[in-house]
Design a protein around this motif. Structure first.
Motif, PDB file in Angstrom:
ATOM      1  N   MET A   7      38.066   2.590 -38.433  1.00 10.05           N
ATOM      2  CA  MET A   7      37.717   1.913 -36.782  1.00 10.05           C
ATOM      3  C   MET A   7      39.247   2.039 -36.210  1.00 10.05           C
ATOM      4  N   SER A   8      39.167   2.946 -34.815  1.00  7.12           N
ATOM      5  CA  SER A   8      40.379   3.387 -34.001  1.00  7.12           C
ATOM      6  C   SER A   8      40.869   1.643 -33.646  1.00  7.12           C
ATOM      7  N   ARG A   9      41.876   0.913 -34.198  1.00  5.31           N
ATOM      8  CA  ARG A   9      42.479  -0.135 -33.542  1.00  5.31           C
ATOM      9  C   ARG A   9      43.927  -0.300 -33.182  1.00  5.31           C
ATOM     10  N   THR A  69      49.384   2.107 -33.813  1.00  4.11           N
ATOM     11  CA  THR A  69      47.762   2.883 -33.635  1.00  4.11           C
ATOM     12  C   THR A  69      47.697   2.639 -35.148  1.00  4.11           C
ATOM     13  N   GLY A 103      44.477   4.428 -37.136  1.00  9.60           N
ATOM     14  CA  GLY A 103      42.360   5.638 -36.810  1.00  9.60           C
ATOM     15  C   GLY A 103      42.810   6.602 -35.257  1.00  9.60           C
ATOM     16  N   TRP A 117      41.612   5.604 -22.667  1.00 10.62           N
ATOM     17  CA  TRP A 117      41.292   5.319 -23.634  1.00 10.62           C
ATOM     18  C   TRP A 117      41.177   3.481 -23.158  1.00 10.62           C
ATOM     19  N   ASP A 173      42.362  -5.369 -31.347  1.00 11.32           N
ATOM     20  CA  ASP A 173      41.524  -4.767 -30.256  1.00 11.32           C
ATOM     21  C   ASP A 173      41.467  -3.061 -30.605  1.00 11.32           C
ATOM     22  N   GLY A 174      40.193  -3.044 -30.766  1.00  8.52           N
ATOM     23  CA  GLY A 174      39.564  -1.290 -31.054  1.00  8.52           C
ATOM     24  C   GLY A 174      39.851  -1.244 -29.903  1.00  8.52           C
ATOM     25  N   THR A 181      38.813   2.860 -27.900  1.00  7.73           N
ATOM     26  CA  THR A 181      37.976   3.287 -27.349  1.00  7.73           C
ATOM     27  C   THR A 181      38.378   4.154 -26.547  1.00  7.73           C
TER      28      THR A 181
END
Length: 216
Positions: free
Chosen positions: A1-3, A97, A99, A111, A165-166, A168
């Motif tokens: 997961m990108s976070r 960051t 991911g 983002w 926090d993610g 996106t």
């Protein structure tokens, strides 16, 4: 997961390697939530991250450099190269960051991080303060040759963020000018500069002005 692995803010400290005598480059993790908003024009305004000290506002801070993001994966790689621990925030980044392909992000890419929407504007160009802080021989040259500089971002929608926090990707322009591409064009491969013009209206305004001058 990108976070957002770590949210970091800097406090003023006295140093002997900056002509201002102080710097806020030493950024430390905080729990949050922390407000993120447009700071104002470069030369006047500081960071977009509440509580983050920006000292030399001639070159740092302002709307187009409101937030600086650097990948934990790249810090981990530098740890192996340098043989020393590099805690999140040590490169002066607000967002560490996980991911996220930060250097492959396209200029103008947006983002969502927590409540905030950010837009990628430019790479970080290493400076004397960064070199003095790192205390590594030939640091500016080594960092430049690595070509993974991390990204500056502007705030499109303000709000609050916190570690965990993610992240996106909401949109990505259809052009070739990534953070890494623009960094190469502005540092070691000036022959690429004409190809950056497709993104000139999205690039950090001070960088865009420099590019226009260099191209005549």
């Amino acid at each position: 997961m990108s976070r957002l692995l770590s949210l970091n803010i800097g406090r003023l400290m006295a140093v002997d390697y900056s002509d201002r005598g102080t710097t806020g480059i030493d950024k430390r993790p905080v729990d949050g939530p922390v407000a993120v908003a447009d700071p104002g024009p470069q030369g006047v305004a500081g960071s977009g991250v509440a509580g983050d000290d920006i000292i030399d506002r001639r070159f740092h801070g302002g709307d187009d450099q409101a937030v600086y993001a650097f990948a934990r994966e790249d810090l981990d790689r530098w740890e192996r190269v340098l043989g020393r621990e590099l805690p999140s925030g040590v490169f002066g980044e607000n967002f560490t960051t996980a991911g996220v392909e930060v250097n492959s992000a396209v200029i103008g890419e947006r983002w969502r991080v927590g409540e905030v929407v950010l837009e990628v504007t430019s790479p970080r160009i290493p400076c004397r303060t960064f070199a003095g802080w790192m205390e590594e021989k030939g640091w500016v040259k080594r960092f430049t040759q690595d070509r993974r500089p991390g990204a500056f971002l502007r705030v499109v929608e303000p709000g609050s963020v916190r570690a965990g926090d993610g992240i996106t990707v909401l949109s990505r322009p259809d052009h070739e000018v990534t953070v890494e591409f623009l960094f190469r064009a502005m540092t070691t491969e000036s022959e690429l500069l004409p190809r950056t013009l497709v993104a000139i209206d999205l690039i950090n305004r001070s960088y865009a002005e420099s590019i226009r001058k260099r191209l005549g």
